[in-house]
Design an enzyme around this catalytic site. Structure first.
Site, PDB file in Angstrom:
ATOM      1  N   SER A 148       0.833  -1.154  -0.268  1.00 11.94           N
ATOM      2  CA  SER A 148       0.213  -0.106  -0.001  1.00 11.94           C
ATOM      3  C   SER A 148       0.815   1.376   0.231  1.00 11.94           C
ATOM      4  O   SER A 148       1.849   1.273   0.670  1.00 11.94           O
ATOM      5  CB  SER A 148      -0.941   0.023   1.331  1.00 11.94           C
ATOM      6  OG  SER A 148      -1.872  -1.115   1.456  1.00 11.94           O
ATOM      7  N   PHE A 187       5.382   3.963   2.333  1.00  6.94           N
ATOM      8  CA  PHE A 187       5.387   2.740   1.925  1.00  6.94           C
ATOM      9  C   PHE A 187       4.709   1.567   3.066  1.00  6.94           C
ATOM     10  O   PHE A 187       5.057   1.976   4.034  1.00  6.94           O
ATOM     11  CB  PHE A 187       6.731   1.983   1.628  1.00  6.94           C
ATOM     12  CG  PHE A 187       7.527   2.591   0.604  1.00  6.94           C
ATOM     13  CD1 PHE A 187       7.898   1.857  -0.553  1.00  6.94           C
ATOM     14  CD2 PHE A 187       7.590   3.845   0.307  1.00  6.94           C
ATOM     15  CE1 PHE A 187       8.524   2.212  -1.783  1.00  6.94           C
ATOM     16  CE2 PHE A 187       8.440   4.254  -0.702  1.00  6.94           C
ATOM     17  CZ  PHE A 187       9.070   3.602  -1.907  1.00  6.94           C
ATOM     18  N   GLU A 188       3.609   0.592   2.563  1.00  2.00           N
ATOM     19  CA  GLU A 188       3.499  -0.034   3.700  1.00  2.00           C
ATOM     20  C   GLU A 188       3.502  -1.646   2.862  1.00  2.00           C
ATOM     21  O   GLU A 188       2.899  -2.099   1.989  1.00  2.00           O
ATOM     22  CB  GLU A 188       1.935  -0.060   3.936  1.00  2.00           C
ATOM     23  CG  GLU A 188       1.637   1.365   4.514  1.00  2.00           C
ATOM     24  CD  GLU A 188       1.833   1.174   6.131  1.00  2.00           C
ATOM     25  OE1 GLU A 188       2.045   0.122   6.611  1.00  2.00           O
ATOM     26  OE2 GLU A 188       1.521   2.278   6.699  1.00  2.00           O
ATOM     27  N   ALA A 189       4.202  -2.560   3.773  1.00  2.00           N
ATOM     28  CA  ALA A 189       4.372  -4.004   3.226  1.00  2.00           C
ATOM     29  C   ALA A 189       3.088  -4.679   3.875  1.00  2.00           C
ATOM     30  O   ALA A 189       2.829  -4.800   5.157  1.00  2.00           O
ATOM     31  CB  ALA A 189       5.692  -4.476   3.883  1.00  2.00           C
TER      32      ALA A 189
END
Length: 371
Positions: A171, A235-237
């Site tokens: 995301s 950033f989202e993992a």
């Protein structure tokens, strides 16, 4: 100073101690060509663990990236270490000065917690600056004066994409810089970088990519940077299937970093359709659970159980413990694993739910595991 060669060591897993991080990171730094980087000690955490800064490259475009502001979001740090070991690193940083703060919250890393050792969420401390780790990031921003900020995080497994069966493996967000969520020049610049990731990564690697909510919170670092006019990409993992090691997502994360850096150094402008493309990225929604058990017989009726893994550090190992999350929750549409008991031939009616809501079943292979 060590020799300018790097000894290969086992890659870091989902959980690692700070000592294990240092044992990997410091040799990686010392293996870099000496004329390409500057390495510094920035200060200490609450529990007196060292926090480092690494500037690599001498280009005009200045990019600041920090990882593991939340201690239990380790994919970002692992991807940064992979970036530093990439065979194409020289090409990636050509024309760039990349300043990295890996593991801003080493105490949270050690205890696998979101907060620091004082129980403070560092991503809600951008204005108050009450913690030593927050002051370190503020000093780095003031000193480096970046043209672009990369705020590197990870998210839980319950996110899916709006109007899609896909889970959110990655995301992104261009944070708002004010309460009206104005689309400023700096937001448009970061939107164009996110669009480049979506266009390249979703087509080439098939990643499920979503857009994070842009509600404004001046205490968050991304919002704060954007309010200063610094284009910022968050950033989202995420997660998919059985990727609890986050190894597949780490690969997507690494490629995203490369795309953002490469795109930024070519062109930090935007086009007429940049905003439209960005807001066409599907929003993330809490539509997933780890295990969705459908049609469980209970009191003469069938129910759907949503099970989520509780991540708990036990004797230095990261354990995933299945716990009841919700019952007949209409917003939960999918499971990373779905079990329909009406058609599951091997189910032996051995599902056990303990007093603390832990779930187990030998026949369904539901049990705690370690990553």
């Amino acid at each position: 100073m060590m020799e300018n060669t790097q000894q290969q060591s086992k890659p870091l897993g989902r959980y690692f101690t700070y000592q294990e991080f240092e044992d990997q990171f410091l040799p990686i730094v010392q293996s870099l060509p000496q004329d390409t980087y500057t390495f510094s000690y920035l200060g200490s955490s609450v529990q007196n663990r060292s926090i480092y800064g690494l500037q690599i490259g001498h280009g005009k475009l200045k990019i600041l990236a920090w990882s593991q502001m939340h201690g239990n979001e380790s994919t970002s740090t692992r991807a940064l270490l992979d970036l530093l070991q990439s065979t194409d690193l020289d090409q990636i940083i050509k024309g760039v000065s990349l300043y990295i703060i890996p593991v801003l919250n080493p105490d949270g890393l050690e205890d696998w917690t979101r907060v620091n050792a004082n129980g403070v969420d560092l991503n809600r401390d951008a204005l108050e600056l009450s913690q030593p780790e927050s002051l370190i990031l503020k000093d780095a921003l003031d000193f480096f004066e970046p043209d672009l900020a990369l705020n590197l995080h990870g998210q839980r497994t319950f996110y899916g994409l709006n109007n899609s069966v896909l889970p959110a493996q990655l995301s992104f967000l261009t944070p708002s810089g004010d309460s009206n969520k104005q689309v400023t020049d700096s937001r448009l610049q970061s939107m164009s970088l996110i669009n480049a990731v979506v266009e390249q990564l979703s087509s080439s690697m098939g990643a499920g990519i979503g857009r994070y909510d842009d509600g404004y919170n001046p205490n968050c670092w991304g919002d704060h940077c954007q309010s200063l006019g610094i284009p910022t990409v968050l950033f989202e993992a995420g997660h998919s299937g059985d990727d609890y090691s986050r190894d597949q997502v780490k690969g997507f994360y690494l490629e995203s970093l490369k795309i953002v850096i490469s795109t930024a150094k070519r062109n930090m402008t935007w086009s007429d359709d940049t905003e439209t493309k960005y807001f066409n990225i599907p929003e993330i929604h809490k539509s997933y659970c780890d295990i969705l058990i459908r049609n469980l017989s209970s009191s003469c009726k069938s129910v759907d159980l949503a099970v989520m893994y509780h991540e708990q550090l036990i004797e230095g190992q990261l354990c995933f413990i299945p716990m009841i999350f919700a019952i007949n929750e209409p917003s939960i549409l999918y499971g990373h694993r779905t079990i329909d008991l009406t058609s599951h031939k091997t189910y032996n009616d051995d599902l056990v739910i303990s007093e603390d809501m832990e779930v187990s079943s030998d026949s369904l292979k539901i049990r705690s595991f370690i990553k």
